[in-house]
Design an enzyme around this catalytic site. Sequence first.
Site, PDB file in Angstrom:
ATOM      1  N   GLY A 156       0.832  -1.191   0.000  1.00 58.57           N
ATOM      2  CA  GLY A 156       0.000   0.000   0.000  1.00 58.57           C
ATOM      3  C   GLY A 156       0.874   1.250   0.000  1.00 58.57           C
ATOM      4  NE  ARG A 157      -2.721   6.916   0.859  1.00 58.71           N
ATOM      5  CZ  ARG A 157      -3.927   6.510   1.254  1.00 58.71           C
ATOM      6  NH1 ARG A 157      -4.022   5.563   2.183  1.00 58.71           N
ATOM      7  NH2 ARG A 157      -5.023   7.034   0.733  1.00 58.71           N
ATOM      8  CB  ILE A 158       3.401   2.376   4.598  1.00 58.63           C
ATOM      9  CG1 ILE A 158       2.653   3.534   5.276  1.00 58.63           C
ATOM     10  CG2 ILE A 158       4.683   2.060   5.365  1.00 58.63           C
ATOM     11  CD1 ILE A 158       2.112   3.208   6.656  1.00 58.63           C
ATOM     12  NE  ARG A 179      -4.830  -8.248   2.929  1.00 57.91           N
ATOM     13  CZ  ARG A 179      -5.454  -7.758   3.988  1.00 57.91           C
ATOM     14  NH1 ARG A 179      -6.213  -8.557   4.734  1.00 57.91           N
ATOM     15  NH2 ARG A 179      -5.327  -6.497   4.334  1.00 57.91           N
ATOM     16  CB  ILE A 236       7.114  -0.291  10.381  1.00 57.41           C
ATOM     17  CG1 ILE A 236       7.140  -0.678   8.892  1.00 57.41           C
ATOM     18  CG2 ILE A 236       8.550  -0.108  10.867  1.00 57.41           C
ATOM     19  CD1 ILE A 236       5.884  -0.447   8.149  1.00 57.41           C
ATOM     20  CB  ALA A 237       2.432  -3.768  10.081  1.00 59.78           C
ATOM     21  NE  ARG A 238      -2.145  -0.384  14.666  1.00 64.76           N
ATOM     22  CZ  ARG A 238      -1.624   0.803  14.360  1.00 64.76           C
ATOM     23  NH1 ARG A 238      -0.325   0.920  14.144  1.00 64.76           N
ATOM     24  NH2 ARG A 238      -2.404   1.861  14.260  1.00 64.76           N
ATOM     25  CD  GLU A 267       2.927  -0.678  20.697  1.00 62.45           C
ATOM     26  OE1 GLU A 267       2.742   0.543  20.591  1.00 62.45           O
ATOM     27  OE2 GLU A 267       3.134  -1.421  19.721  1.00 62.45           O
ATOM     28  CG  HIS A 285       4.104   2.510  18.159  1.00 61.42           C
ATOM     29  ND1 HIS A 285       3.049   1.660  18.361  1.00 61.42           N
ATOM     30  CD2 HIS A 285       3.865   3.113  16.968  1.00 61.42           C
ATOM     31  CE1 HIS A 285       2.201   1.757  17.338  1.00 61.42           C
ATOM     32  NE2 HIS A 285       2.690   2.632  16.477  1.00 61.42           N
ATOM     33  N   GLY A 287       7.071   5.213  14.844  1.00 57.63           N
ATOM     34  CA  GLY A 287       6.748   5.337  13.425  1.00 57.63           C
ATOM     35  C   GLY A 287       6.405   6.731  12.943  1.00 57.63           C
TER      36      GLY A 287
END
Length: 318
Positions: A156-158, A179, A236-238, A267, A285, A287
């Site tokens: 995606g964007r990131i 996906r 760097i997602a979740r 977290e 965290h 980011g």
Amino acid sequence: MARILITRPLPEAVCDAVRDFAEVEVRASTAPMKPAEMRASLTVFDAVLPTLGDAYDAEIFDEVPHPRARLLANFGVGYNHIDVAAARAAGVTVTNTPGAVTDATADIALTLILMSCRRAAEGERLVRSGAWQGWHPTQMLGQHVSGKTLGIVGMGRIGKAIARRCHHGFGMDVVFFNRSPVDDPGVPATPVESIAKVARAADVLVTAVPGGASTRHLIGAEVFEAMKPTAHFVNIARGDVVDETALISALQTGQIAGAGLDVYEFEPEVPEALRALDNVTLLPHLGTAALEVRAAMGMMAVENIRAFLAGETPPNVV
């Protein structure tokens, strides 16, 4: 005048922007809201600006079936802490702040790639400990990044922003799994049909997918087994995208060479077994932790609130 709750301290310019058109209460605590606070927020305010950790789940909406608040203007692109379907059923719109976080999050991915591959966190600890004996030709040999293969899960964007930095900055080849089809990855990049195939090809594997039930433990033992023993993993997602127990095992056994993490499964709890490892870089965290970025995120949330109160469709409805 509408009443707005901002659930965490934000840059003052953001709070002032809301005060231009609404009565604002800023919650002083930096901790996530408790259930009683969330229930109260839905009954006392016209809109709420929540963020990561403020778990507006289905149970909260079940207990407040007729909320006064009609908008949750989430501060952040990720909104898996909000049950959007339950909110919608209760007549509550949910918005987020995409775009503003893209470059900052991609920059942290690059930070972690370099720190992990070049053993920077380990080296910094060595210097601080006073145990460094000076330079020598075989000291702390890591992995050269330039010219290697980057694997991305989530284009995606990131993901695209990470690919641009790695391809143009370090001449890395890019393979990815997404996906849905990606019309333009932004750089020469090869799509593959499975995460395992990306893992097998990559010298550095990065996850950049949204959080939520559909991606929980997307990265687990089978992915780490597919990776090269010289490869590094970056998240760097979740945090719950990764099976943290499987990651710890892969790092402990040398199944992979190293990892760089900005997020964690439970977290802010970080397992002692993870903290004890030298071959993992751990960030708290960070980011989007740049003043300009957090201000831009806040202003995007403000515009969502402003539009909603004016009877318009907010720019970033999820």
